[in-house]
Motif scaffolding. Structure first.
Motif, PDB file in Angstrom:
ATOM      1  N   ASN A  74      -6.715  99.342 104.402  1.00 50.15           N
ATOM      2  CA  ASN A  74      -6.433  98.012 103.864  1.00 50.15           C
ATOM      3  C   ASN A  74      -5.353  98.123 102.781  1.00 50.15           C
ATOM      4  O   ASN A  74      -4.869  99.218 102.480  1.00 50.15           O
ATOM      5  CB  ASN A  74      -7.695  97.323 103.332  1.00 50.15           C
TER       6      ASN A  74
ATOM      7  N   SER B 145      -7.276  92.268  97.141  1.00 52.60           N
ATOM      8  CA  SER B 145      -7.187  93.085  98.346  1.00 52.60           C
ATOM      9  C   SER B 145      -7.174  92.206  99.588  1.00 52.60           C
ATOM     10  O   SER B 145      -7.717  91.099  99.604  1.00 52.60           O
ATOM     11  CB  SER B 145      -8.363  94.069  98.432  1.00 52.60           C
ATOM     12  N   SER B 146      -6.534  92.712 100.628  1.00 46.88           N
ATOM     13  CA  SER B 146      -6.538  92.038 101.922  1.00 46.88           C
ATOM     14  C   SER B 146      -7.686  92.590 102.764  1.00 46.88           C
ATOM     15  O   SER B 146      -8.251  93.642 102.455  1.00 46.88           O
ATOM     16  CB  SER B 146      -5.209  92.268 102.644  1.00 46.88           C
ATOM     17  N   VAL B 147      -8.030  91.874 103.818  1.00 46.42           N
ATOM     18  CA  VAL B 147      -9.069  92.345 104.736  1.00 46.42           C
ATOM     19  C   VAL B 147      -8.484  93.468 105.587  1.00 46.42           C
ATOM     20  O   VAL B 147      -7.403  93.327 106.174  1.00 46.42           O
ATOM     21  CB  VAL B 147      -9.585  91.207 105.626  1.00 46.42           C
TER      22      VAL B 147
ATOM     23  N   ASN C 175     -13.332  94.882 102.859  1.00 51.42           N
ATOM     24  CA  ASN C 175     -12.636  94.260 101.733  1.00 51.42           C
ATOM     25  C   ASN C 175     -12.774  95.213 100.553  1.00 51.42           C
ATOM     26  O   ASN C 175     -13.645  95.055  99.702  1.00 51.42           O
ATOM     27  CB  ASN C 175     -13.226  92.886 101.422  1.00 51.42           C
TER      28      ASN C 175
END
Length: 238
Positions: free
Chosen positions: A97, A68-70, A46
């Protein structure tokens, strides 16, 4: 968030160490004797950005919100035993990511394609890691680690002539980062499994500034430093 996860990791390592005192049968008793060994790792991350602003722009209240996305991590491990408790590791892999940047200081009447930018990042991650382990406690072995890495960002757009005025947020291609972490080696019947929690931090400024325009750039001008900062769960199999 990072401090809480690291604290949980320390508590987990302490709990496992206490439990290990009861273990009797050693698995893979000769695993740590060879000078070299190899493996691979998987993980999730992350990673966001640390953003700081120019002192001259603080009065204008700049604010860049980062979400943020995983993402994922995958790679190989080459381990060199320097000492019974010290290993030098090279862990080349990919780290990827996506972050979304929202420029809250831009007029809210502007459309979303002006106020937000989606920034994808896929790094060739080349870390050199020093791993410091305790003595083996039956089938467990806690450790701490730290190192530095060169990261090549395939998604940087640094050389793209389009900038934010054309909808492109650009970052640097070549980057230097360091990472710190804690974990535990688990000696199983056929392999060693080593989960760890790590933090990664950019050393250099990853921001590529927009080209000169009358009135400047509302996206990059207020920013003094933008660098990757995040946490990832690293699962190695050796």
């Amino acid at each position: 968030m990072l401090k809480r996860l690291l604290l949980l990791g320390f508590l987990g390592a302490f709990t496992i160490t206490s439990y290990a005192q009861e273990e009797k049968i050693l698995k893979l008793p000769s695993f740590d004797k060879p000078l070299f060994h190899y493996g691979f790792y998987l993980g999730v991350n992350n990673n966001g950005y640390k953003v700081s602003y120019k002192p001259s722009d603080i009065t204008n209240n700049p604010e860049v919100e980062v979400s943020s996305s995983v993402g994922f991590n995958v790679g190989l491990i080459a381990d060199l035993r320097l000492h019974n408790n010290i290993n030098l590791r090279f862990e080349p892999g990919l780290m990827s990511n996506t972050k979304t940047l929202k420029f809250n200081h831009i007029d809210q009447n502007e459309p979303d394609n002006i106020r937000t930018r989606e920034v994808g990042a896929t790094y060739l991650h080349l870390p050199l890691i020093l791993k410091l382990s305790t003595n083996r406690l039956n089938n467990f072995r806690p450790y701490v680690l730290g190192g530095i890495s060169y990261d090549y960002n395939f998604s940087s757009n640094e050389s793209n002539s389009d900038d934010n005025f054309a909808g492109e947020f650009r970052t640097t291609t070549s980057n230097l980062m360091y990472e710190l972490g804690i974990g535990v080696d688990f000696y199983l019947s056929y392999f060693k499994f080593s989960p760890s929690i790590r933090g990664v931090f950019a050393v250099n400024n990853e921001l590529v500034r927009d080209g000169q325009r009358p009135g400047g750039s509302q996206w990059t001008d207020p920013i003094d430093f933008l660098g990757t900062r995040g946490i990832f769960l690293h699962l190695s199999f050796e």
